[in-house]
Design a protein around this motif. Sequence first.
Motif, PDB file in Angstrom:
ATOM      1  N   THR A  55       1.763  26.584 -38.914  1.00 47.54           N
ATOM      2  CA  THR A  55       1.409  25.405 -38.629  1.00 47.54           C
ATOM      3  C   THR A  55       2.846  24.918 -38.369  1.00 47.54           C
TER       4      THR A  55
ATOM      5  N   TRP B 165       6.304  22.158 -38.512  1.00 50.62           N
ATOM      6  CA  TRP B 165       6.486  20.732 -38.167  1.00 50.62           C
ATOM      7  C   TRP B 165       7.608  20.961 -38.749  1.00 50.62           C
ATOM      8  N   TYR B 166       7.942  19.495 -37.428  1.00 48.13           N
ATOM      9  CA  TYR B 166       9.653  18.526 -37.523  1.00 48.13           C
ATOM     10  C   TYR B 166      10.023  17.147 -38.327  1.00 48.13           C
ATOM     11  N   THR B 167      10.755  17.613 -38.741  1.00 43.43           N
ATOM     12  CA  THR B 167      11.905  15.700 -39.711  1.00 43.43           C
ATOM     13  C   THR B 167      13.604  15.654 -38.094  1.00 43.43           C
ATOM     14  N   ARG B 168      13.092  14.221 -38.262  1.00 43.37           N
ATOM     15  CA  ARG B 168      14.529  13.846 -37.856  1.00 43.37           C
ATOM     16  C   ARG B 168      15.488  13.277 -38.852  1.00 43.37           C
TER      17      ARG B 168
ATOM     18  N   LYS C  77       5.621  14.880 -48.132  1.00 42.16           N
ATOM     19  CA  LYS C  77       5.146  15.662 -46.386  1.00 42.16           C
ATOM     20  C   LYS C  77       4.944  14.372 -45.442  1.00 42.16           C
ATOM     21  N   SER C  78       4.989  13.044 -46.213  1.00 42.49           N
ATOM     22  CA  SER C  78       5.925  11.793 -44.787  1.00 42.49           C
ATOM     23  C   SER C  78       6.454  11.810 -44.196  1.00 42.49           C
TER      24      SER C  78
ATOM     25  N   TRP D  53       7.350  14.957 -42.714  1.00 40.49           N
ATOM     26  CA  TRP D  53       7.269  16.089 -41.529  1.00 40.49           C
ATOM     27  C   TRP D  53       5.790  15.601 -40.365  1.00 40.49           C
ATOM     28  N   THR D  54       6.468  15.720 -39.261  1.00 40.40           N
ATOM     29  CA  THR D  54       5.636  15.741 -38.664  1.00 40.40           C
ATOM     30  C   THR D  54       5.336  17.207 -37.648  1.00 40.40           C
ATOM     31  N   LYS D  55       3.638  16.761 -37.702  1.00 40.20           N
ATOM     32  CA  LYS D  55       3.104  18.512 -37.181  1.00 40.20           C
ATOM     33  C   LYS D  55       3.088  18.672 -35.726  1.00 40.20           C
ATOM     34  N   ILE D  56       4.265  19.938 -35.407  1.00 40.24           N
ATOM     35  CA  ILE D  56       3.666  20.080 -33.692  1.00 40.24           C
ATOM     36  C   ILE D  56       2.699  21.149 -33.110  1.00 40.24           C
TER      37      ILE D  56
ATOM     38  N   THR E 116       4.133  19.043 -28.548  1.00 42.88           N
ATOM     39  CA  THR E 116       5.095  18.230 -28.516  1.00 42.88           C
ATOM     40  C   THR E 116       6.670  19.079 -28.377  1.00 42.88           C
TER      41      THR E 116
END
Length: 147
Positions: free
Chosen positions: A83, A85-88, A98-99, A101-104, A123
């Motif tokens: 997997t 994941w990214y985070t701003r 965990k909240s 991070w967004t799985k891409i 994405t």
Amino acid sequence: AGGGKASGPGRAAPAAGCGAMAYLQLQSTADYVMHKSFTVETTDYMDHTFCGVMFDVSAKSTLPVEYLEISAIWVRGALGNLTVWYTRGGHKNKYSVKSAWTKIFEGAKASSMGSLVCLELDTKLRLEPGELIGLYVHSTRHDDQAI
């Protein structure tokens, strides 16, 4: 008549009416797309489980860039179920939130110890100048050969 400074080889004539040196004016946006990739070699001391990698990517604001687009991540290793994941704002202080991070990407990849394998992101990530994101590439393998 005149009274202005002479211009000639090696001398730039002052801009008309302002007496200032001429300067280079850059475009505000590029009229081309640049494809660039980076390889980071790492040392493995075999003293840990290496099932994931977290790192930050930033788009410099000192260069004339409209945006930076990331469409794929390349990895090698025993791989398996992966997997991405990214985070701003970067990954620091978000290791276990965990909240944030967004799985891409999610998929299985065959082992490839010598050659890089492309993980095409679901994405595309777009970073504006000065923006920072954190990326996390994770494998479900439980040994030191994953990534």
